[in-house]
Write an enzyme that holds these catalytic residues in place. Structure first.
Site, short mmCIF file in Angstrom:
data_model
loop_
_atom_site.label_atom_id
_atom_site.label_comp_id
_atom_site.label_asym_id
_atom_site.label_seq_id
_atom_site.Cartn_x
_atom_site.Cartn_y
_atom_site.Cartn_z
N GLY A 290 -4.29 -25.17 10.14
CA GLY A 290 -3.19 -24.60 9.75
C GLY A 290 -2.23 -24.11 10.81
CD1 TRP B 140 1.34 -28.37 7.69
CD2 TRP B 140 1.99 -26.35 7.96
NE1 TRP B 140 2.42 -28.29 6.59
CE2 TRP B 140 2.89 -26.99 6.75
CE3 TRP B 140 2.45 -25.06 8.51
CZ2 TRP B 140 4.08 -26.21 6.53
CZ3 TRP B 140 3.69 -24.26 7.87
CH2 TRP B 140 4.14 -24.94 6.77
CG HIS B 141 2.70 -23.26 11.44
ND1 HIS B 141 1.49 -22.73 10.96
CD2 HIS B 141 3.57 -22.48 10.75
CE1 HIS B 141 1.46 -21.91 9.80
NE2 HIS B 141 2.75 -21.48 9.81
N GLY B 142 2.86 -26.93 14.17
CA GLY B 142 3.58 -27.60 15.37
C GLY B 142 2.74 -28.26 16.00
CG PHE C 91 7.14 -24.90 11.17
CD1 PHE C 91 6.99 -25.34 12.56
CD2 PHE C 91 7.66 -23.55 10.97
CE1 PHE C 91 7.08 -24.36 13.35
CE2 PHE C 91 7.50 -22.56 11.94
CZ PHE C 91 7.44 -22.88 13.26
#
Length: 468
Positions: free
Chosen positions: A323, A326-328, A468
């Site tokens: 997770g 996923w943000h960066g 994002f």
């Protein structure tokens, strides 16, 4: 095209009146909304409209093949695996190619195998993570039998492209939205009132609180933490906690409100997250559509908690690290995810050891959880580990108070106080106003918008989650 701008206001008015003029022709209405959504997305980069279309065709085709194979008694596991893999390949290329090439180059250099790896300048399509996750959930839900395959490509394209939630969520499941597309929408007085109130509330949170904190406190502190003392740095950290909440929840509120005005219902995406008394409870309240997506499409397939405590701890840690990724594509995001995952593992171990016994009062749990979240926000906001360490070191440095003005303190306090309003305050106000005359309601909404416009700073920064 940002929500809190005149250009978007004009765009939405045209969409609103045209869409309701086609309310008896649902097929044409959906086609118009799809074209309007593509126009909206093209305002960032028209070239990526083709990617959005290709992604929708891919997921529609895979879901149709899954449905057809199931009807014939065939296996569908390889089809869903193929669909998910292609979606992730597209996301990985645009979002993580540069990151992994750089890490591979550094790793090779450590072994003395220096190579000039092909580093491409790839433009990140806005919202790619959101519409990719939208597509994956659709394919997987068809495979699991939770939603039937859409009868038309138009519905899948609109599911993935619908402009209110296209670039920053919430991630609306196909099982929630496709049935709404099947029927002709109706706009009730409560829906309209609720939608308008959410839009105004979102405008206030984004343009007044988040923007003011960003420009006059958070950005300067995180740009050069060494220039400030402990009080200003602590204020910058608390200010960012309020900024990111007000910024992202504002987008979700406006997205839900805009969809409601067009006759569609989106799920709630935030539920006063800073009043959570544990990290697990925080993720049940923060970015609910993403946290539930990670639970259903990552944590559960990994095994969830079916194989015991240790397995569940490993799975939740992996889920939170991914997770974070996923943000960066940055090590700071991986560390942020590892922090959240590690704390949840500790919480699970304590619950298993202590059972139902309550160790900390709720207020203490809320304070501890909030400050762990703030620690994570330092990693989330800092451009590098070095800057994050400078922020942490600055919390012990005595210096003059420069940035924490009475206005900044008021905005931070107000942003945190929102979490102790009645949990469904906007819905309650909408219920009370549903019987008000249209003229009165219009005057109240108009006055609120003018008030926000009068007190907000000039300009509108992009929403944080657009990256994002």
């Amino acid at each position: 095209m940002l929500f809190p701008t005149l250009a978007f206001g004009v765009f939405f008015l045209i969409v609103y009146f045209t869409a309701w003029s086609l309310d008896r022709e649902n097929g044409r209405r959906k086609l118009f909304l799809l074209l309007a959504s593509w126009f909206f997305y093209a305002q960032w980069d028209w070239r990526f409209v083709g990617l959005l279309i290709a992604s929708a065709i891919l997921n529609w085709g895979v879901a149709a093949l899954i449905a057809r194979s199931r009807e014939r008694g065939g296996r569908t596991g390889w089809l869903v695996g193929l669909g998910v893999a292609v979606n992730l390949l597209i996301l990985g290329f645009f979002k993580y190619y540069g990151f992994f090439v750089e890490q591979a180059g550094d790793l090779l250099a450590q072994f003395g195998w220096e190579r000039d790896l092909p580093l491409l300048q790839i433009v990140l399509p806005v919202g790619i993570s959101f519409f990719t996750f939208q597509g994956i959930s659709y394919v997987v839900d068809v495979h699991r039998g939770k939603t039937p395959a859409a009868r038309s490509l138009l519905d899948v394209m609109l599911l993935m492209s619908f402009f209110p939630h296209l670039v920053a969520g919430p991630i609306v499941r196909a099982s929630d939205l496709l049935p709404q597309f099947d029927r002709t929408p109706r706009l009730t007085r409560v829906m309209a009132t609720h939608g308008l109130l959410l839009i105004v509330w979102g405008l206030f949170k984004k343009t007044v609180i988040a923007s003011e904190l960003s420009v006059n406190l958070v950005d300067p502190v995180f740009f050069d933490p060494t220039a400030f003392g402990a009080v200003d740095i602590a204020a910058g950290v608390y200010g960012y906690a309020v900024q990111i909440y007000c910024d992202f929840s504002a987008y979700s509120d406006m997205a839900i409100g805009l969809a409601a005005l067009l006759g569609y219902s989106f799920p709630r995406n935030f539920d006063q997250p800073y009043r959570a008394s544990s990290m697990q409870a925080f993720w049940r309240r923060w970015h609910i559509s993403l946290s539930s997506w990670l639970r259903d499409y990552l944590y559960v397939p990994l095994g969830g908690g079916r194989k015991g405590l240790i397995s569940s701890c490993i799975n939740v840690f992996i889920t939170m690290v991914l997770g974070g990724l996923w943000h960066g594509a940055a090590l700071t995001f991986l560390a942020w995810g590892a922090l959240h995952g590690g704390v949840q593992v500790i919480e699970r171990l304590f619950r298993a050891a202590l059972g139902d016994r309550k160790v900390l009062p709720t207020v203490v749990g809320v304070l501890v959880t909030f400050h762990i979240v703030c620690l994570g926000w330092i990693l989330f906001r800092a451009e590098s580990f070095d800057l994050a360490m400078q922020v942490l070191q600055g919390l012990g440095r005595i210096g003059p108070v420069v940035m924490l003005t009475p206005l900044m303190l008021t905005l931070i306090a107000g942003g945190l106080a929102m979490h102790w309003l009645p949990p469904r305050a906007i819905e309650g106000v909408a219920e009370r106003l549903k019987t008000a005359p249209s003229l009165t309601l219009g005057l109240l909404i108009g006055a609120a918008i003018l008030l926000v416009e009068a007190v907000r700073p000039e300009g509108v920064a992009p929403f944080i989650y657009f990256q994002f």
